[in-house]
Scaffold this motif. Sequence first.
Motif, PDB file in Angstrom:
ATOM      1  N   VAL A 298       0.834  -1.204   0.000  1.00  0.00           N
ATOM      2  CA  VAL A 298       0.000   0.000   0.000  1.00  0.00           C
ATOM      3  C   VAL A 298       0.869   1.254   0.000  1.00  0.00           C
ATOM      4  CG1 VAL A 298      -1.735   1.314   1.285  1.00  0.00           C
ATOM      5  CG2 VAL A 298      -1.899  -1.179   1.156  1.00  0.00           C
ATOM      6  N   VAL A 299       1.933   1.227   0.791  1.00  0.00           N
ATOM      7  CA  VAL A 299       2.873   2.360   0.825  1.00  0.00           C
ATOM      8  C   VAL A 299       3.502   2.546  -0.544  1.00  0.00           C
ATOM      9  CG1 VAL A 299       5.020   3.236   1.838  1.00  0.00           C
ATOM     10  CG2 VAL A 299       3.355   2.030   3.277  1.00  0.00           C
ATOM     11  N   SER A 300       3.894   1.446  -1.145  1.00  0.00           N
ATOM     12  CA  SER A 300       4.494   1.488  -2.483  1.00  0.00           C
ATOM     13  C   SER A 300       3.552   2.150  -3.483  1.00  0.00           C
ATOM     14  CB  SER A 300       4.835   0.064  -2.934  1.00  0.00           C
ATOM     15  OG  SER A 300       5.190   0.044  -4.298  1.00  0.00           O
ATOM     16  N   GLU A 301       2.284   1.748  -3.445  1.00  0.00           N
ATOM     17  CA  GLU A 301       1.290   2.305  -4.366  1.00  0.00           C
ATOM     18  C   GLU A 301       1.052   3.792  -4.101  1.00  0.00           C
ATOM     19  OE1 GLU A 301      -3.342   1.452  -5.764  1.00  0.00           O
ATOM     20  OE2 GLU A 301      -2.351   0.128  -4.316  1.00  0.00           O
ATOM     21  N   GLU A 302       1.013   4.183  -2.822  1.00  0.00           N
ATOM     22  CA  GLU A 302       0.780   5.591  -2.488  1.00  0.00           C
ATOM     23  C   GLU A 302       1.892   6.488  -3.024  1.00  0.00           C
ATOM     24  OE1 GLU A 302       0.025   8.473   1.384  1.00  0.00           O
ATOM     25  OE2 GLU A 302      -0.583   6.374   1.425  1.00  0.00           O
ATOM     26  N   LEU A 303       3.101   5.945  -3.079  1.00  0.00           N
ATOM     27  CA  LEU A 303       4.236   6.732  -3.566  1.00  0.00           C
ATOM     28  C   LEU A 303       4.431   6.614  -5.073  1.00  0.00           C
ATOM     29  CD1 LEU A 303       6.811   6.153  -0.687  1.00  0.00           C
ATOM     30  CD2 LEU A 303       5.615   8.266  -1.258  1.00  0.00           C
ATOM     31  N   GLY A 304       3.501   5.932  -5.742  1.00  0.00           N
ATOM     32  CA  GLY A 304       3.525   5.915  -7.197  1.00  0.00           C
ATOM     33  C   GLY A 304       4.318   4.798  -7.833  1.00  0.00           C
ATOM     34  N   TYR A 305       4.720   3.803  -7.044  1.00  0.00           N
ATOM     35  CA  TYR A 305       5.459   2.674  -7.602  1.00  0.00           C
ATOM     36  C   TYR A 305       4.469   1.628  -8.113  1.00  0.00           C
ATOM     37  CZ  TYR A 305       9.833   4.400  -5.602  1.00  0.00           C
ATOM     38  OH  TYR A 305      10.949   5.156  -5.305  1.00  0.00           O
ATOM     39  N   LYS A 306       4.571   1.295  -9.377  1.00  0.00           N
ATOM     40  CA  LYS A 306       3.682   0.282  -9.949  1.00  0.00           C
ATOM     41  C   LYS A 306       4.075  -1.111  -9.497  1.00  0.00           C
ATOM     42  CE  LYS A 306       2.618   3.037 -14.060  1.00  0.00           C
ATOM     43  NZ  LYS A 306       2.675   3.127 -15.541  1.00  0.00           N
ATOM     44  N   ASN A 307       5.355  -1.284  -9.209  1.00  0.00           N
ATOM     45  CA  ASN A 307       5.853  -2.587  -8.774  1.00  0.00           C
ATOM     46  C   ASN A 307       6.438  -2.454  -7.367  1.00  0.00           C
ATOM     47  OD1 ASN A 307       7.349  -4.951  -8.331  1.00  0.00           O
ATOM     48  ND2 ASN A 307       7.773  -5.213 -10.515  1.00  0.00           N
ATOM     49  N   PRO A 308       5.867  -3.159  -6.360  1.00  0.00           N
ATOM     50  CA  PRO A 308       6.388  -3.064  -4.984  1.00  0.00           C
ATOM     51  C   PRO A 308       7.862  -3.428  -4.874  1.00  0.00           C
ATOM     52  CG  PRO A 308       4.262  -4.169  -5.005  1.00  0.00           C
ATOM     53  CD  PRO A 308       4.679  -4.025  -6.441  1.00  0.00           C
ATOM     54  N   HIS A 309       8.339  -4.296  -5.783  1.00  0.00           N
ATOM     55  CA  HIS A 309       9.756  -4.682  -5.753  1.00  0.00           C
ATOM     56  C   HIS A 309      10.642  -3.463  -6.024  1.00  0.00           C
ATOM     57  CE1 HIS A 309      13.449  -6.921  -6.299  1.00  0.00           C
ATOM     58  NE2 HIS A 309      13.601  -6.378  -7.492  1.00  0.00           N
ATOM     59  N   HIS A 310      10.216  -2.601  -6.950  1.00  0.00           N
ATOM     60  CA  HIS A 310      10.998  -1.397  -7.251  1.00  0.00           C
ATOM     61  C   HIS A 310      11.043  -0.472  -6.036  1.00  0.00           C
ATOM     62  CE1 HIS A 310       9.999  -2.024 -11.791  1.00  0.00           C
ATOM     63  NE2 HIS A 310      10.961  -2.837 -11.357  1.00  0.00           N
ATOM     64  N   PHE A 311       9.932  -0.397  -5.315  1.00  0.00           N
ATOM     65  CA  PHE A 311       9.898   0.391  -4.088  1.00  0.00           C
ATOM     66  C   PHE A 311      10.865  -0.197  -3.051  1.00  0.00           C
ATOM     67  CE2 PHE A 311       8.195   0.345   0.290  1.00  0.00           C
ATOM     68  CZ  PHE A 311       8.366   1.681   0.612  1.00  0.00           C
ATOM     69  N   THR A 312      10.848  -1.513  -2.886  1.00  0.00           N
ATOM     70  CA  THR A 312      11.713  -2.180  -1.910  1.00  0.00           C
ATOM     71  C   THR A 312      13.186  -1.932  -2.219  1.00  0.00           C
ATOM     72  OG1 THR A 312      10.074  -3.909  -1.487  1.00  0.00           O
ATOM     73  CG2 THR A 312      12.361  -4.426  -0.928  1.00  0.00           C
ATOM     74  N   VAL A 313      13.540  -1.989  -3.498  1.00  0.00           N
ATOM     75  CA  VAL A 313      14.931  -1.743  -3.917  1.00  0.00           C
ATOM     76  C   VAL A 313      15.336  -0.304  -3.578  1.00  0.00           C
ATOM     77  CG1 VAL A 313      16.466  -1.526  -5.911  1.00  0.00           C
ATOM     78  CG2 VAL A 313      14.949  -3.508  -5.719  1.00  0.00           C
ATOM     79  N   ALA A 314      14.446   0.646  -3.888  1.00  0.00           N
ATOM     80  CA  ALA A 314      14.736   2.061  -3.610  1.00  0.00           C
ATOM     81  C   ALA A 314      14.858   2.309  -2.113  1.00  0.00           C
ATOM     82  CB  ALA A 314      13.647   2.944  -4.210  1.00  0.00           C
ATOM     83  N   PHE A 315      13.995   1.678  -1.333  1.00  0.00           N
ATOM     84  CA  PHE A 315      14.015   1.833   0.129  1.00  0.00           C
ATOM     85  C   PHE A 315      15.335   1.325   0.701  1.00  0.00           C
ATOM     86  CE2 PHE A 315      13.153   0.934   4.525  1.00  0.00           C
ATOM     87  CZ  PHE A 315      12.187   1.851   4.909  1.00  0.00           C
TER      88      PHE A 315
END
Length: 328
Positions: A298-315
């Motif tokens: 949900v956090v990933s989606e709120e920040l505009g990441y279409k793929n949660p994996h991309h969010f995890t990598v950035a985090f």
Amino acid sequence: MKTMMKSDIFKKETVVVNDPIRFNKEDLIEKKINFDNKGIKGIITDIMLNGVHVVARDLTIENPYSIEVEHDFSFVKLHIEMEGDNEYCPENVEERGIYIPQGHYNLFYLPKIKGVLNYRTKRRRTLEITFTGEYLEKLFYPNLKTTIPLLAEAIANHTTYVMWEKSKSITPKLTILIEDILQCSYSGAIKKAFLESKMVEILSYLFTIINEEENLPANVELSACDYVKILKVESILKTRFKEKHTLASIAAEVGLNNFKIKKYFKIVFHTTVFNYLTEVRMEYAKQLILEKDMPICVVSEELGYKNPHHFTVAFKKTLGYLPSKLKN
């Protein structure tokens, strides 16, 4: 070693603090003070480490106030104003004053403190970290003179040193370090070790910045007008971080071309525009996970990441650990 303060905000008007910074004492001492007097309410957290004094304030203020202050010792202080501002006016007008506005910080060494502190805002959230010269000498032994030569020279000669003529805007990296200190939930020996490591980390970060700046060629000096525009860029990234930004859109909004934005932003904030934006987003994500227990997807989606994996990598790239660690 003694500090004397006088103000009508104190119940006894004059306050004397003996040994405000301890040295060669290995234990950690922490006090939380519920302050409520003369229209000033809030919590003051006071932490003593070996050679370091940490004070965090979270206060609401009805009316502006002043404090007469005098120290019979010298020290190095990192002063951070997350909210509110701080102004030190020395009694001797020929000596150096210090002003730190909201959202800014500075590091300084003043061999003599005798003057007035002025506070004018309705809210203050601050973090002040005071170091003895002996602590810094020991920490960076035998290389303090090469690590931060101007500060080392000032300490040796008992002359004033201020890291920046104008206090610097708080960066996302510094925000992360500040929150690590303020939100530390450990206790006892573990908390002591954690905070000591954060003192080293925050000093290393600041000394790296100042060394980079001292090695910049003279022709990169910003005009006052361009500096204000770069601060506006930072404000856009901080307050509208959920939006999609391009250099072209930011340039059009602040009135500075792409090349100057990239060049000047790196000079002021020691990172790129989009690395800064990612740092702001990841700090926000951390708060959502910790404070609201939001699912990572949900956090990933709120920040505009279409793929949660991309969010995890950035985090992980930004904060050094996976977001899932916050769930444990």
